[in-house]
Design a protein around this motif. Sequence first.
Motif, PDB file in Angstrom:
ATOM      1  N   TRP A  37      18.964 -23.906 -34.156  1.00  0.00           N
ATOM      2  CA  TRP A  37      19.294 -24.805 -33.051  1.00  0.00           C
ATOM      3  C   TRP A  37      20.474 -25.724 -33.313  1.00  0.00           C
ATOM      4  CZ3 TRP A  37      17.293 -22.668 -29.203  1.00  0.00           C
ATOM      5  CH2 TRP A  37      16.025 -22.091 -29.266  1.00  0.00           C
ATOM      6  N   LYS A 132      18.839 -34.720 -25.369  1.00  0.00           N
ATOM      7  CA  LYS A 132      19.091 -33.348 -24.938  1.00  0.00           C
ATOM      8  C   LYS A 132      18.518 -32.400 -25.992  1.00  0.00           C
ATOM      9  CE  LYS A 132      23.547 -34.138 -22.720  1.00  0.00           C
ATOM     10  NZ  LYS A 132      24.975 -33.806 -22.811  1.00  0.00           N
ATOM     11  N   ALA A 133      17.989 -31.292 -25.520  1.00  0.00           N
ATOM     12  CA  ALA A 133      17.491 -30.262 -26.429  1.00  0.00           C
ATOM     13  C   ALA A 133      17.717 -28.902 -25.801  1.00  0.00           C
ATOM     14  CB  ALA A 133      16.006 -30.474 -26.709  1.00  0.00           C
ATOM     15  N   ALA A 134      17.887 -27.909 -26.646  1.00  0.00           N
ATOM     16  CA  ALA A 134      18.029 -26.548 -26.137  1.00  0.00           C
ATOM     17  C   ALA A 134      16.767 -26.175 -25.370  1.00  0.00           C
ATOM     18  CB  ALA A 134      18.271 -25.571 -27.279  1.00  0.00           C
ATOM     19  N   TYR A 135      16.953 -25.480 -24.272  1.00  0.00           N
ATOM     20  CA  TYR A 135      15.841 -25.124 -23.388  1.00  0.00           C
ATOM     21  C   TYR A 135      14.699 -24.433 -24.143  1.00  0.00           C
ATOM     22  CZ  TYR A 135      13.216 -22.897 -19.655  1.00  0.00           C
ATOM     23  OH  TYR A 135      12.202 -22.476 -18.833  1.00  0.00           O
ATOM     24  N   ARG A 141      11.975 -30.394 -27.705  1.00  0.00           N
ATOM     25  CA  ARG A 141      11.683 -30.862 -26.344  1.00  0.00           C
ATOM     26  C   ARG A 141      10.363 -31.619 -26.279  1.00  0.00           C
ATOM     27  NH1 ARG A 141      12.229 -26.307 -22.007  1.00  0.00           N
ATOM     28  NH2 ARG A 141      11.608 -28.091 -20.765  1.00  0.00           N
ATOM     29  N   ARG A 154      18.625 -29.220 -16.174  1.00  0.00           N
ATOM     30  CA  ARG A 154      18.999 -28.182 -17.130  1.00  0.00           C
ATOM     31  C   ARG A 154      20.493 -27.932 -16.990  1.00  0.00           C
ATOM     32  NH1 ARG A 154      15.656 -22.540 -17.608  1.00  0.00           N
ATOM     33  NH2 ARG A 154      17.111 -21.395 -18.924  1.00  0.00           N
ATOM     34  N   GLU A 159      25.870 -25.103 -24.794  1.00  0.00           N
ATOM     35  CA  GLU A 159      26.290 -25.104 -26.195  1.00  0.00           C
ATOM     36  C   GLU A 159      26.408 -23.677 -26.714  1.00  0.00           C
ATOM     37  OE1 GLU A 159      24.837 -27.149 -30.397  1.00  0.00           O
ATOM     38  OE2 GLU A 159      23.413 -26.982 -28.755  1.00  0.00           O
ATOM     39  N   HIS A 168      20.742 -26.477 -22.138  1.00  0.00           N
ATOM     40  CA  HIS A 168      20.157 -27.737 -22.588  1.00  0.00           C
ATOM     41  C   HIS A 168      19.302 -28.324 -21.469  1.00  0.00           C
ATOM     42  CE1 HIS A 168      23.167 -29.014 -25.970  1.00  0.00           C
ATOM     43  NE2 HIS A 168      22.520 -27.903 -26.254  1.00  0.00           N
TER      44      HIS A 168
END
Length: 180
Positions: A37, A132-135, A141, A154, A159, A168
Amino acid sequence: MFTYKIDEEISLKLPEIADADHVFELTDNSRDHLREWLGWVDMTKRVEDTKAFIQLSRKGYIENKSLTTFILYKGEIAGTAGYNEIDWTNKVAYIGYWLGEGYQGKGIMTRVAKALTDYAFTGLNLNRVDIKAAYENTKSRAVPERLGFVEEGRIRQAEWLYDHYVDHVVYGMLKAEWKK
């Protein structure tokens, strides 16, 4: 040395060059775990790369643009967390974080993010905190979700991670909501 005690197990400290060997070792030992990630992992190949990160972090702190800290868990550096950016004009802090693989599943990051959020509102008098975090990064998350942050949207293909794009999810907390 500046430290900010969160509880009996966890505190935060400003990065120091003397920490570089340990932080590089933590990164190196968690390389596969972090690489999933975090796009900077492959660029961290030597202790000198970690020293450059520490110097950049300290510069951001001195210029009042960011606040990067090392997470101490039972006295050992377990990862980093802080405000990747502080937008003073709009009174927003953007929290970012990572933990070494061996420190996962102990509730460390939730406690750290809670303390950073509280400090943003009470200590810095900001109005908003974003995470923010990757989906697909469900562990990352889960931190803002546990703390009651609102999922606000979203961002598609936000990225580039090595060989693919990731979306994200943006989470936000307002000062007025945090007080409740």
